[in-house]
Design an enzyme around this catalytic site. Structure first.
Site, PDB file in Angstrom:
ATOM      1  N   GLU A 345      -4.454  -0.774   6.147  1.00 33.75           N
ATOM      2  CA  GLU A 345      -5.967  -0.295   5.656  1.00 33.75           C
ATOM      3  C   GLU A 345      -6.645   0.423   7.081  1.00 33.75           C
ATOM      4  O   GLU A 345      -7.729   0.098   6.800  1.00 33.75           O
ATOM      5  CB  GLU A 345      -6.824  -1.378   5.078  1.00 33.75           C
ATOM      6  CG  GLU A 345      -6.163  -1.404   3.930  1.00 33.75           C
ATOM      7  CD  GLU A 345      -7.196  -2.936   3.245  1.00 33.75           C
ATOM      8  OE1 GLU A 345      -7.317  -2.976   1.883  1.00 33.75           O
ATOM      9  OE2 GLU A 345      -7.196  -4.139   3.541  1.00 33.75           O
TER      10      GLU A 345
HETATM   11  C1  ACM Z   1      -4.270  -6.809   3.126  1.00 37.37           C
HETATM   12  O1  ACM Z   1      -4.204  -6.991   2.223  1.00 37.37           O
HETATM   13  N1  ACM Z   1      -5.101  -5.673   3.450  1.00 37.37           N
HETATM   14  C2  ACM Z   1      -3.183  -7.104   3.953  1.00 37.37           C
END
Ligand code: ACM
Length: 539
Positions: A345
């Site tokens: 992310e």
């Molecule tokens: C994640 O769940 N952002 C690895």
């Protein structure tokens, strides 16, 4: 002073009577005749979680009694023996002394380099239960430890209680021959969104070890908190660790505390895999040191739950001084092979910057003697030779993203599988689950268990799959009771996918074995989700 043998015997007898009385089971005499007493049912050999590789039931099994001795000679044998004795003594009320003398009776723990034991690998073991003895044999201490966990589950659930309980303490007869399908069986605890104390982490380690998991992935940093002391950048912990989701006090582990967690895990044959999530998920670090920001301005601490808004400054050299220091200090106190560098992310980092960042950071991990682990977004950059990618996609993950992971696996990147719609322990079970998130959908017990790591990502070579992980993110979880309600009963299911041969995979058989675990959780004080999919015994 030497005691007369007669006195010794008498005082021993007295001692055990006192023990029984202290344990609160002195009402034996007042209990109905033995025939009217309900004995705990004998657990059929092999009806445990994870399912063992091979079970040959038969013969009269072993009964632990007041006369049982634990025969263990080498340091590894004694460690396993002490662990077993600590489980058994409070509930049985027996002394269960360890002895290094060989003998044909009692509980015998044996490290043996015989070819048939070596053939069971670094974690396999054999349990042989007969009328006269219970023998656990392995080539390694880890194997003996897993054998001890098997024996524990074959005993009545009341053995888990910490006060005196009524036996008998019988183990079904026969032989279990067991070894894991995968060498990497992990659970992750997010101590960044909410901080968990050393004791809370130890409790979780014990729960995972019961199901033969061998890795504890600690998510040590995120936007909401930095949880590990770093001497060269002290404000990371003292300021960056000073809050958490919702604005509580947060916290961090001193180096001594981190080492204590590592040692506690190691004593249970689990390795800690520390994660510093980069270049995104870094607000706590950016708030602690203004120079890590491209504009030189430190943002405020963050206590919300949004993701994707923070990034280390990829173009500044100081960023790599920082990463070098953090990785060096963390690697120095981590005996395990892997160091997790996150990479998920990174929505505020351009693709070009992300690739450049990973190209500079991965060699630092190698420089300090560790192997790179990263979330599967690492496959969008160039994974280093030998790197491992952790797949956390789900049924709506795009084809292009999956293909990048599959191609990386074909090119030698190994995978740990933690699909969010199967193994994320923080997903709600149903719309009525009071805790947890639902962005990957609802994950009831069957959905969590009913998949095969070898075929989950079509096109991935079978030998690229190193194992599985059950991550527990804690945006909504702040107590051990919260953790347990989400982890139980799904954590044992992911542990079984990592350990048991594919041939044992069967939902109907699994849910029956799983249901039989519930009295054990009750005895251990573990709250769990009483899923309607599982035939739980009445309470
Ligand atoms: C994640 O769940 N952002 C690895």
């Amino acid at each position: 002073m030497r005691t007369h043998p007669g006195t010794t015997r008498t005082s021993r007898l007295l001692g055990s009577l006192l023990l029984v009385a202290a344990a609160g089971v002195s009402s034996f005499a007042a209990a109905p005749a033995p025939s009217g007493r309900a004995e705990p049912p004998l657990t059929p050999l092999g009806r445990i979680v994870p399912a063992p590789m091979r079970v040959e039931a038969g013969g009269e099994g072993y009964e632990i009694t007041a006369r049982t001795r634990i025969r263990a000679a080498t340091p590894e044998e004694r460690r396993a023996g002490e662990y077993l004795a600590k489980v058994l003594r409070p509930s049985t009320g027996y002394r269960l002394p360890l002895t290094d003398r060989a003998g044909g009776d009692g509980i015998r723990l044996r490290i043996s380099a015989e070819p048939r034991n070596k053939a069971l690998g670094a974690e396999g073991y054999r349990v042989l239960s007969t009328r006269g003895s219970l023998t656990i044999t392995s080539w390694t201490g880890a194997g003996l430890f897993h054998g001890v966990q098997t024996v524990r589950q074959q005993l009545p659930a009341a053995v888990e209680k910490r006060t005196g309980q009524r036996g008998p303490w019988r183990i079904a007869g026969g032989t279990i021959t067991d070894m894991p399908r995968y060498g990497y069986r992990s659970t992750m605890l997010d101590v960044a969104r909410h901080f968990f104390t050393v004791d809370q982490v130890k409790r979780y380690i014990d729960q995972a070890a019961l199901y033969k998991m061998n890795k504890l992935h600690l998510h040590l940093s995120d936007d909401q908190g930095w949880r590990i002391a770093v001497d060269s950048w002290p404000r990371l912990a003292t300021y960056g660790g000073s809050t958490q989701v919702g604005g509580g006090a947060g916290g961090h582990y001193t180096k001594a505390q981190y080492k204590e967690i590592v040692a506690y895990a190691a004593a249970r044959h689990m390795k800690v895999v520390p994660e510093i999530d980069m270049p995104g998920h870094t607000n706590a670090a950016l708030a602690s040191y203004a120079e890590l920001n491209c504009d030189g301005v430190a943002p405020p601490l963050y206590t919300g739950t949004a993701v994707g808004f923070s990034s280390l400054c990829v173009k500044k050299d100081v960023t790599y001084d920082f990463v070098d220091d953090v990785i060096r200090e963390l690697a120095a106190m981590t005996p395990g092979e892997y160091l997790h560098i996150g990479g998920d992310e990174a929505h505020s980092t351009s693709h070009e910057d992300f690739t450049a960042f990973m190209a500079r950071v991965q060699p630092l991990v190698a420089e300090y003697g560790k192997t790179v682990l990263g979330w599967h977004q690492l496959t969008g950059a160039k994974p280093a030779e030998g790197a491992v990618a952790q797949y956390w996609g789900y049924d709506r993950t795009g084809a292009a993203e999956r293909e990048r992971v599959v191609n990386a696996a074909k090119n030698g990147t190994r995978l740990v599988l933690s699909p969010a719609d199967r193994s994320y322990l923080d997903m709600k079970y149903t719309k009525d689950t009071p805790l947890g998130l639902d962005w990957a959908g609802f994950v009831e017990v069957r959905r969590s268990y009913d998949w095969d790591p070898a075929t989950y990502l079509p096109g991935v070579p079978a030998d690229a799959v190193m194992g599985v992980e059950a991550p527990l993110w804690t945006e909504t979880l702040s107590t051990s009771a919260h953790l347990e309600h989400m982890a139980f009963p799904r954590l044992p299911g992911i542990a079984e996918l990592g350990w048991s041969p594919a041939a044992t995979h069967d939902w109907e058989a699994y849910r029956t074995r799983l249901a039989a675990q519930a009295p054990r959780w009750d005895a251990l004080g573990i709250g769990y989700h009483r899923s309607p999919q599982v035939p739980w015994p009445a309470r």
